[in-house]
Design a protein around this motif. Structure first.
Motif, short mmCIF file in Angstrom:
data_model
loop_
_atom_site.label_atom_id
_atom_site.label_comp_id
_atom_site.label_asym_id
_atom_site.label_seq_id
_atom_site.Cartn_x
_atom_site.Cartn_y
_atom_site.Cartn_z
N MET A 1 0.84 -1.13 0.08
CA MET A 1 -0.06 -0.08 -0.23
C MET A 1 1.01 1.36 0.03
N LEU A 2 2.06 1.10 0.79
CA LEU A 2 2.84 2.43 0.78
C LEU A 2 3.43 2.73 -0.43
N SER A 3 3.71 1.70 -1.42
CA SER A 3 4.42 1.84 -2.55
C SER A 3 3.42 2.96 -3.29
N MET A 4 2.02 2.44 -3.40
CA MET A 4 1.15 3.28 -4.01
C MET A 4 1.15 4.68 -3.60
N LEU A 5 1.27 4.92 -2.20
CA LEU A 5 1.17 6.17 -1.79
C LEU A 5 2.58 6.94 -1.62
N ASN B 1 6.06 6.18 -1.51
CA ASN B 1 6.93 5.98 -0.53
C ASN B 1 8.35 5.85 -1.18
N HIS B 2 9.20 6.76 -0.78
CA HIS B 2 10.71 6.88 -1.48
C HIS B 2 11.56 6.70 -0.27
N THR B 3 12.96 6.47 -0.58
CA THR B 3 14.02 6.57 0.37
C THR B 3 15.04 7.47 -0.60
N GLY B 4 15.13 8.87 0.21
CA GLY B 4 15.64 9.71 -0.51
C GLY B 4 17.13 10.02 0.26
N LYS B 5 18.32 10.08 -0.42
CA LYS B 5 19.44 10.27 0.19
C LYS B 5 19.67 11.81 0.83
N ILE B 6 20.24 12.09 2.09
CA ILE B 6 20.68 13.41 2.25
C ILE B 6 21.75 13.94 1.46
N THR B 7 21.68 15.16 0.88
CA THR B 7 22.70 15.50 0.06
C THR B 7 23.17 16.95 0.44
N ARG B 8 22.49 17.57 1.39
CA ARG B 8 23.16 18.63 2.00
C ARG B 8 22.35 19.02 3.35
N LYS B 9 23.02 19.46 4.43
CA LYS B 9 22.55 19.78 5.72
C LYS B 9 23.11 21.11 6.00
N GLU B 10 21.90 22.06 6.28
CA GLU B 10 22.41 23.44 6.77
C GLU B 10 21.75 23.57 8.30
N LEU C 1 7.42 10.01 2.40
CA LEU C 1 5.98 9.51 1.71
C LEU C 1 5.69 10.94 1.04
N GLY C 2 5.48 11.03 -0.29
CA GLY C 2 4.95 12.08 -0.84
C GLY C 2 5.05 12.46 -2.23
N PRO C 3 4.56 13.68 -2.86
CA PRO C 3 3.98 14.72 -2.25
C PRO C 3 2.66 14.50 -1.73
N LEU C 4 2.23 15.03 -0.58
CA LEU C 4 0.75 14.95 -0.11
C LEU C 4 0.16 15.95 -0.11
N GLY C 5 -1.26 16.03 0.10
CA GLY C 5 -2.01 17.27 0.43
C GLY C 5 -2.32 17.89 -1.03
N ASN C 6 -2.71 19.15 -0.69
CA ASN C 6 -3.62 20.08 -1.95
C ASN C 6 -2.54 21.02 -2.37
#
Ligand code: FAD
Ligand code: FES
Length: 266
Positions: free
Chosen positions: A1-5, A7-16, A94-99
């Protein structure tokens, strides 16, 4: 179900790190970046341990190619764990979500005032960037308790985004609430649209200003969220549509609502 929603695994490429409590993370998330609209959000798993189990919602602060940014304030366990993440760490999102904000609703060449309180500024940067693309004249009103709560002011100034700021203790800019600053300044350049995000008290005041001055306002609401995609009913708000009041889920029908639709006092 989460894949339909989405769901991603993203790598952090920058931190401030912005001041004591605010953080920006850039994440590699091409699908989310491609699809996202200002005002939409992502649900982030802040730990790989069982606790905290629930993802936390964060607005999409900006996008750059295949990356999205989130900008958050450390307020509790989830955001504290998130603030400890480092470049290269993976993050489940998980996203993008909402309007999102209704950019297609004739914002071209309009004067748009964006009002952000504290961490509520997060989605307004992305919104300002998109509004600038369609030739809107954008002014940001950015308020916080003290100068520590308006860390992005220097970023906006550097990027020549017209920004007026307020602090309740007077340490930077106008002394008082951001809504007071907006009321003081709006007559010199009345906007045709207001977009706002921040604490409920601020948004309620923006609603009153919008009604009194007949300026439409789109408000992004916050709520504690269990799921973020309509399954738990943990995020409801009373909304009035065609004179009928009904509970609506902020995560699905929102988080952005027209000010005149929001029922504040029940
Ligand atoms: C659609 C949406 C978009 C958001 N975007 C951003 C953003 O871009 N940047 C950002 O800094 N924050 C944002 N938030 C708020 C953010 O989700 C919360 O600050 C975060 O979930 C707190 O998690 P925590 O585990 O650190 O806090 P917890 O340990 O769970 O709680 C700490 C304190 O914060 C309160 N709290 C928790 N969640 C919320 C909430 N959603 N609203 C109000 N109070 C809360 C709790 O009651 C408690 O008092 C957003 C919220 C929503 C609903
Ligand atoms: S957070 Fe679960 S329904 Fe909105």
């Amino acid at each position: 179900m989460l894949s339909m929603l989405k769901n991603h695994t993203g790598k952090i490429t920058r931190k401030e790190i912005w001041g004591d409590d605010y953080f920006l993370l850039s994440l590699e998330a091409p699908d989310i970046s491609r699809e996202s609209q200002p005002g939409q959000f992502v649900m982030v798993r802040t730990s790989t341990d069982p606790y905290p189990l629930l993802r936390r919602p964060f607005s999409i602060h900006g996008r750059n190619g295949s990356h999205i940014d989130i900008f958050f304030q450390k307020t509790g366990i989830g955001t504290s764990l998130l603030s400890q993440k480092q470049k290269g760490d993976p993050l489940e999102i998980l996203g993008p979500l909402g309007n999102g904000f209704l950019l297609e609703d004739g914002t071209e060449s309009k004067k748009v005032s964006l009002i952000g309180g504290g961490r509520g500024i997060a989605p307004l940067y992305f919104l300002a960037q998109e509004l600038n693309k369609n030739q809107s004249k954008v002014r940001i009103f950015y308020g916080g308790r003290s100068s520590k709560d308006i860390p992005l002011l220097s970023k906006f100034k550097k990027e020549n985004i017209e920004t007026l700021c307020s602090t309740e203790d007077g340490s930077t800019g106008f002394q008082g609430l951001v809504t007071e600053l907006f009321e003081q300044e709006m007559n010199s350049e009345p906007p045709s649209l207001i977009c706002a995000c921040g604490p409920d008290g601020m948004l309620k005041k923006v609603s009153q200003i919008s009604e009194k001055n007949h300026i439409p306002a789109e408000l992004s609401l916050e709520s504690i969220m269990g799921c973020g995609f309509g399954a738990c009913w943990g995020c409801v708000k009373k909304i009035k549509k065609e004179n009928i009041k009904q509970w609506q889920k902020i995560c699905e029908e929102g988080p952005v609502f027209w000010a005149h639709e929001i029922v504040w006092d029940e």
